[in-house]
Design a protein around this motif. Structure first.
Motif: not given
Ligand code: G3H
Length: 294
Positions: A4-16, A111-120
């Motif tokens: 099953e796919v779960t919604a992914v938490a929005t990243p609160q930090s990103l690498p360089r 999009l969020r529901e199917v596991g996206c955390s970004m959108v172009e």
């Protein structure tokens, strides 16, 4: 049993650095999932969870994202989640509406529901005919995306390559066009991003339209000069105290025939790359990763 796919938490930090790939509409569904699997295998441990040995070191430096066509998102999310791969998934567009009678559109929430955390959003191929998305429409989509917790990847870039003019004129024309695309987005984000909000990042992919689908990327000097000028203006007008977007982190990637050698030429001036055709060959992606980790 199917994962099953779960919604992914929005990243609160990103690498360089960020390294993204869009396969546009090039691949069939079957090709997309097999490509992602090959990519994952080739780039292990770069794509493994930060908790794994070497993976940690890489994850601190580099965040991957992959943007396939809509019909493949769910399967890609299944693959990424079942193999615990640290790679963000994104959609290639979303509606400016949250839901409703909009046949053929895809919402940010879906999009969020199917596991996206970004959108172009606002890719040159969508700003051009026959779709003709305006700066205002792109900005409206960005706002809805952010309200749904998606990190927007907004594509911007001048249409024509100015020739036969001075370097400063060439850069000036590009900066003017890019700023006209960037500012409506930032204005629509007032109050919904930054400190204390779910989304802390906006990513711009600087893609001069004339360099997309070309033989080689835009000249590094041009890219660096344009991005420096736009970054400086954005910081001065919006990110400094009182600018309305305190706490927002703005990243600038380069896209447009990028591949092996592009990162080295940019000398670490950008926050990452957005790859198209040259990423179809997984070995090219490996070479780019190598450059970015050096
Ligand atoms: O989405 C990616 C960019 O438009 C770059 O595509 P390209 O590398 O095939 O020119």
């Amino acid at each position: 049993m199917t994962q099953e796919v779960t919604a992914v938490a929005t990243p609160q930090s990103l690498p360089r650095y960020l390294l993204g790939i869009s396969t546009k509409m090039y691949f069939s569904h079957a090709q997309t999932t097999s490509y992602l699997q090959r990519l994952a295998t080739a780039l292990t441990p770069s794509l493994t969870l930060p908790s794994r040995p070497k993976g940690k070191e890489i994850a601190e430096k580099l965040q991957f994202f992959y943007i396939p066509s809509f019909p493949s998102l769910y399967s890609c999310a299944q693959l990424l989640q079942s193999q615990k791969l640290s790679i963000l998934l994104g959609g290639q567009d979303c509606s400016e509406y949250a839901s409703g009678a909009h046949t053929g559109c895809v919402s940010a929430g879906q999009l969020r529901e199917v596991g996206c955390s970004m959108v172009e959003l606002g890719h040159a191929e969508r700003r051009a005919a026959p779709v003709c998305e305006s700066d205002a429409l792109v900005a409206a989509k960005v706002r809805v995306a952010v309200e749904m917790g998606l990190i927007p990847l907004v594509c911007v870039g001048e249409k024509e390559k100015v020739v036969g003019e001075s370097v400063s004129r060439r850069i000036g024309v590009a900066v003017e066009e890019v700023v006209a695309q960037v500012e409506p987005v930032l204005r629509r984000l007032m109050g919904v991003v930054g400190d204390g909000k779910e989304v802390r990042f906006v990513v711009f992919a600087y893609e001069p339209v004339w360099a997309i689908g070309a033989e080689r990327p835009a000249e590094a000097d041009h890219v660096v000069a344009v991005v420096r000028a736009v970054r400086e203006l954005v910081t001065r007008r919006y990110l400094k105290q009182g600018g309305g977007l305190d706490g927002l982190e703005v990243r600038f990637l380069y896209g447009g025939s990028a591949g092996p050698g592009t990162w080295k030429a940019l000398k670490g001036e950008l926050d990452g790359l957005f790859l198209g055709r040259f990423a179809h060959d997984v070995e090219n992606v490996q070479a780019v990763v190598q450059e970015m980790l050096e």
